[in-house]
Design a protein around this motif. Structure first.
Motif, short mmCIF file in Angstrom:
data_model
loop_
_atom_site.label_atom_id
_atom_site.label_comp_id
_atom_site.label_asym_id
_atom_site.label_seq_id
_atom_site.Cartn_x
_atom_site.Cartn_y
_atom_site.Cartn_z
N UNK A 51 54.89 71.12 24.35
CA UNK A 51 54.12 72.27 23.86
C UNK A 51 52.66 72.22 24.27
N UNK A 52 52.08 71.01 24.35
CA UNK A 52 50.66 70.87 24.65
C UNK A 52 50.37 70.93 26.15
N UNK A 53 51.39 71.00 26.99
CA UNK A 53 51.20 71.00 28.44
C UNK A 53 50.85 72.40 28.93
N UNK A 54 49.79 72.47 29.75
CA UNK A 54 49.33 73.74 30.32
C UNK A 54 49.44 73.65 31.84
N UNK A 55 50.42 74.35 32.45
CA UNK A 55 50.57 74.27 33.90
C UNK A 55 49.29 74.67 34.62
N UNK A 66 55.93 69.91 38.69
CA UNK A 66 55.00 70.84 38.07
C UNK A 66 53.83 70.04 37.51
N UNK A 67 52.62 70.37 37.95
CA UNK A 67 51.42 69.67 37.47
C UNK A 67 50.88 70.43 36.27
N UNK A 68 50.60 69.67 35.20
CA UNK A 68 50.09 70.27 33.97
C UNK A 68 48.86 69.52 33.49
N UNK A 69 48.06 70.24 32.70
CA UNK A 69 46.94 69.65 31.98
C UNK A 69 47.45 69.40 30.57
N UNK A 70 47.25 68.19 30.07
CA UNK A 70 47.85 67.84 28.78
C UNK A 70 46.94 66.91 27.99
N UNK A 71 46.85 67.17 26.70
CA UNK A 71 46.16 66.25 25.79
C UNK A 71 47.22 65.32 25.21
N UNK A 72 46.87 64.05 25.03
CA UNK A 72 47.86 63.05 24.64
C UNK A 72 47.35 62.15 23.51
N UNK A 94 45.83 65.16 33.80
CA UNK A 94 46.84 65.82 34.63
C UNK A 94 48.09 64.93 34.72
N UNK A 95 49.23 65.55 34.51
CA UNK A 95 50.51 64.87 34.65
C UNK A 95 51.39 65.73 35.55
N UNK A 96 52.25 65.08 36.31
CA UNK A 96 53.24 65.79 37.12
C UNK A 96 54.60 65.57 36.48
N UNK A 97 55.26 66.66 36.13
CA UNK A 97 56.63 66.61 35.61
C UNK A 97 57.56 66.94 36.76
N UNK A 98 58.59 66.15 36.92
CA UNK A 98 59.52 66.32 38.03
C UNK A 98 60.90 65.82 37.62
N UNK A 99 61.87 66.07 38.47
CA UNK A 99 63.23 65.59 38.23
C UNK A 99 63.52 64.42 39.16
N UNK A 100 64.16 63.42 38.61
CA UNK A 100 64.63 62.30 39.41
C UNK A 100 66.04 62.00 38.94
N UNK A 101 66.99 62.12 39.85
CA UNK A 101 68.40 61.94 39.52
C UNK A 101 68.82 62.82 38.35
N UNK A 102 68.26 64.04 38.30
CA UNK A 102 68.63 65.00 37.27
C UNK A 102 67.92 64.83 35.95
N UNK A 103 67.07 63.81 35.83
CA UNK A 103 66.35 63.55 34.58
C UNK A 103 64.89 63.95 34.74
N UNK A 104 64.34 64.65 33.74
CA UNK A 104 62.93 65.03 33.79
C UNK A 104 62.07 63.81 33.50
#
Length: 115
Positions: A51-55, A66-72, A94-104
């Motif tokens: 929810x806190x991730x902003x693309x 997908x690169x997002x700006x996120x507070x952690x 900044x975090x990059x969310x991606x799939x690897x072997x079908x897992x986010x």
């Protein structure tokens, strides 16, 4: 023409089983593998992000995901960020969310330049 050798990374059961398949089945397997690779390489949908991730616009150097700006939160129960209040959280980062072997998955990219 000599039958090609399988890649050394191919599991033994596939290396032994694939050559036994008829051509039609091999085409079906090829289509399945291509669809599976396409699925695994696709960007993460924004509704799958925290929810806190902003693309952010653009892509990182890896060119996928997908690169997002996120507070952690840092994980320290005594830190003010543990309240969960966005104003008390660390970042944004900044975090990059991606799939690897079908897992986010996600990985830290760095601090936003404009912050």
């Amino acid at each position: 023409m000599k039958q090609p050798s399988p890649p050394t990374s191919l599991p033994k059961y596939l290396a032994e089983g694939l050559p036994k398949q008829d051509t039609e089945t091999l085409h079906e397997i090829q289509n399945y593998v291509e669809a599976l690779i396409e699925y695994r390489d696709q960007s993460v949908d924004t509704d799958e992000l925290p929810e806190t991730a902003e693309p952010v616009d653009g892509s990182d150097s890896a060119g996928s995901g997908t690169v997002v700006k996120e507070k952690v939160t840092c994980g320290d129960d005594g830190c003010k960020c543990a309240s969960g209040n966005p104003a008390d959280m660390h970042g944004p980062y900044l975090y990059r969310y991606y799939r690897e072997n079908g897992t986010m998955k996600s990985e830290y990219v760095g601090k936003p330049e404009s912050e």
